[in-house]
Design a protein around this motif. Sequence first.
Motif, PDB file in Angstrom:
ATOM      1  N   PHE A  71       0.843  -1.194   0.000  1.00 18.29           N
ATOM      2  CA  PHE A  71       0.000   0.000   0.000  1.00 18.29           C
ATOM      3  C   PHE A  71       0.882   1.249   0.000  1.00 18.29           C
ATOM      4  CE2 PHE A  71      -3.176   2.867   2.123  1.00 18.29           C
ATOM      5  CZ  PHE A  71      -4.205   2.711   1.207  1.00 18.29           C
ATOM      6  N   TRP A  72       0.255   2.421  -0.196  1.00 17.66           N
ATOM      7  CA  TRP A  72       0.980   3.694  -0.161  1.00 17.66           C
ATOM      8  C   TRP A  72       1.957   3.707   1.024  1.00 17.66           C
ATOM      9  CZ3 TRP A  72      -0.113   8.243  -3.183  1.00 17.66           C
ATOM     10  CH2 TRP A  72      -1.222   8.143  -4.040  1.00 17.66           C
ATOM     11  N   SER A  73       3.202   4.058   0.765  1.00 12.91           N
ATOM     12  CA  SER A  73       4.234   3.895   1.785  1.00 12.91           C
ATOM     13  C   SER A  73       4.055   4.810   2.982  1.00 12.91           C
ATOM     14  CB  SER A  73       5.625   4.124   1.170  1.00 12.91           C
ATOM     15  OG  SER A  73       5.743   5.432   0.633  1.00 12.91           O
ATOM     16  N   TYR A  79       4.337  -2.185   6.876  1.00 13.67           N
ATOM     17  CA  TYR A  79       4.550  -3.343   6.015  1.00 13.67           C
ATOM     18  C   TYR A  79       5.752  -3.176   5.089  1.00 13.67           C
ATOM     19  CZ  TYR A  79       0.010  -4.425   7.927  1.00 13.67           C
ATOM     20  OH  TYR A  79      -1.028  -4.667   8.816  1.00 13.67           O
ATOM     21  N   TYR A  80       6.470  -2.092   5.212  1.00 10.35           N
ATOM     22  CA  TYR A  80       7.716  -1.894   4.465  1.00 10.35           C
ATOM     23  C   TYR A  80       8.864  -2.461   5.296  1.00 10.35           C
ATOM     24  CZ  TYR A  80       5.459   0.631   0.725  1.00 10.35           C
ATOM     25  OH  TYR A  80       4.678   0.949  -0.360  1.00 10.35           O
ATOM     26  N   ALA A 100       5.226   0.736  -3.370  1.00  9.19           N
ATOM     27  CA  ALA A 100       4.480   1.913  -3.844  1.00  9.19           C
ATOM     28  C   ALA A 100       4.936   3.130  -3.029  1.00  9.19           C
ATOM     29  CB  ALA A 100       2.982   1.681  -3.706  1.00  9.19           C
ATOM     30  N   ILE A 101       6.029   3.752  -3.454  1.00  5.63           N
ATOM     31  CA  ILE A 101       6.628   4.849  -2.698  1.00  5.63           C
ATOM     32  C   ILE A 101       5.837   6.122  -2.950  1.00  5.63           C
ATOM     33  CG2 ILE A 101       8.711   6.184  -2.275  1.00  5.63           C
ATOM     34  CD1 ILE A 101       8.829   3.220  -1.372  1.00  5.63           C
ATOM     35  N   ALA A 102       5.174   6.598  -1.898  1.00  4.17           N
ATOM     36  CA  ALA A 102       4.202   7.686  -2.017  1.00  4.17           C
ATOM     37  C   ALA A 102       4.854   8.976  -2.481  1.00  4.17           C
ATOM     38  CB  ALA A 102       3.511   7.899  -0.678  1.00  4.17           C
ATOM     39  N   ALA A 103       4.262   9.569  -3.511  1.00  8.76           N
ATOM     40  CA  ALA A 103       4.729  10.853  -4.030  1.00  8.76           C
ATOM     41  C   ALA A 103       3.547  11.804  -4.188  1.00  8.76           C
ATOM     42  CB  ALA A 103       5.446  10.664  -5.365  1.00  8.76           C
ATOM     43  N   ILE A 132      13.621 -12.706  -5.261  1.00  8.55           N
ATOM     44  CA  ILE A 132      12.451 -12.335  -6.050  1.00  8.55           C
ATOM     45  C   ILE A 132      12.694 -10.977  -6.705  1.00  8.55           C
ATOM     46  CG2 ILE A 132      10.896 -13.694  -4.629  1.00  8.55           C
ATOM     47  CD1 ILE A 132       9.928 -11.040  -3.345  1.00  8.55           C
ATOM     48  N   TYR A 133      11.842 -10.625  -7.635  1.00  8.26           N
ATOM     49  CA  TYR A 133      11.949  -9.340  -8.325  1.00  8.26           C
ATOM     50  C   TYR A 133      11.207  -8.269  -7.535  1.00  8.26           C
ATOM     51  CZ  TYR A 133      13.826 -12.192 -12.046  1.00  8.26           C
ATOM     52  OH  TYR A 133      14.620 -13.061 -12.756  1.00  8.26           O
ATOM     53  N   VAL A 134      11.562  -7.010  -7.777  1.00  5.69           N
ATOM     54  CA  VAL A 134      10.964  -5.907  -7.032  1.00  5.69           C
ATOM     55  C   VAL A 134      10.718  -4.742  -7.975  1.00  5.69           C
ATOM     56  CG1 VAL A 134      13.269  -5.147  -6.249  1.00  5.69           C
ATOM     57  CG2 VAL A 134      11.213  -4.326  -5.071  1.00  5.69           C
ATOM     58  N   VAL A 135       9.482  -4.271  -8.007  1.00  6.41           N
ATOM     59  CA  VAL A 135       9.119  -3.066  -8.756  1.00  6.41           C
ATOM     60  C   VAL A 135       9.178  -1.892  -7.789  1.00  6.41           C
ATOM     61  CG1 VAL A 135       7.277  -1.859  -9.997  1.00  6.41           C
ATOM     62  CG2 VAL A 135       7.651  -4.314 -10.374  1.00  6.41           C
ATOM     63  N   VAL A 136       9.997  -0.908  -8.105  1.00  7.91           N
ATOM     64  CA  VAL A 136      10.044   0.325  -7.315  1.00  7.91           C
ATOM     65  C   VAL A 136       9.209   1.357  -8.055  1.00  7.91           C
ATOM     66  CG1 VAL A 136      11.496   2.119  -6.335  1.00  7.91           C
ATOM     67  CG2 VAL A 136      12.287  -0.245  -6.355  1.00  7.91           C
TER      68      VAL A 136
END
Length: 341
Positions: A71-73, A79-80, A100-103, A132-136
Amino acid sequence: MKAIWAAAALAVMSLGLSGCASTLPDPGAAAPVAAAPVGSPVARHGALSIAGNRVVDASGQPVTLRGMSLFWSQWAPQYYTAQTVDWLAQDWKVTVVRAAIAAEGNDSALFHMERELAKASVVIEAAVANGIYVVVDWHAHRNHPEHAEYFLSEIARRYGHLPNLIYEPFNEPLREGVDWSRDVKPYHERMIAAIRAHDPDNLIIVGSPSWSQDVDIAAADPLAGENIGYTLHYYAATHKDGLRAKGDAALAAGLALMVTEFGIVEATGNGPIDRESSDAWWDWAEANGVSWMAWSIGDRDETSAALVPGAPVAGWREEHLTEGGRILRDRIRTANIADGY
């Protein structure tokens, strides 16, 4: 799409680096290279790339990743953690996790860049440890180019040498007043240049107008460069055959797609679960080799949340999962175990 969050952020959005914290973080050292655990997705597939309209592994074989978005960081920072990523990798059997790094808003990377970079680092390093892979994901609805360029450059400089990393430079550009060729494409060209200055080859998955649904429009004027794919976001109770047709058009035009965010509910992130539409979307993704990440690992009181309010950071039992969370865990585990993970 979570339009409710977009509306809430409008009054507090920032327009430039002058609105950031008084000082930005000093550059840190690049993360060391660590061997992926034996048998893990990254050990099996290595660095990903794009061939035609497919994501392929280091051997040129098509790869479909399946996992979860956090969720939005700024709204679910608990959970981060490495424990959350460990549990998702080991119990849910995810092959990819999305940070999902909040901007958007005052309590986001626009004002707390160092804090949010640190959250991204925790998720990246935990993904590396699990193979595992990670989407930033720069999780914005509006254009903040100076902030985004700094953030993505730092991520690329620190972690771009790792095969796990996938970039998402613009979560969901809005629809009204936003044009792909005039607004969004130039933004992505700037972000791609910033990333490629440090990372020449990891995947970059770009957004399009209308909350990353206008992939057919982007296909008519695509970005230049290698290993650039396009994200398609959907919420199953709202988006159905019409949006899949846009995805079909983009694939036919040669774009590689990833679904870096979807919900099994309405576009508000709430409302009833739509099993029939969700199954249709999953069938479409699997038939086309399109990777997918579900929204979301969070405990907000809404039906898109996988966790009930107050759920711990890991070790979730059945009572910690919402109905949607149980559906998603089962779907991810079943598909990834069938693929040998």
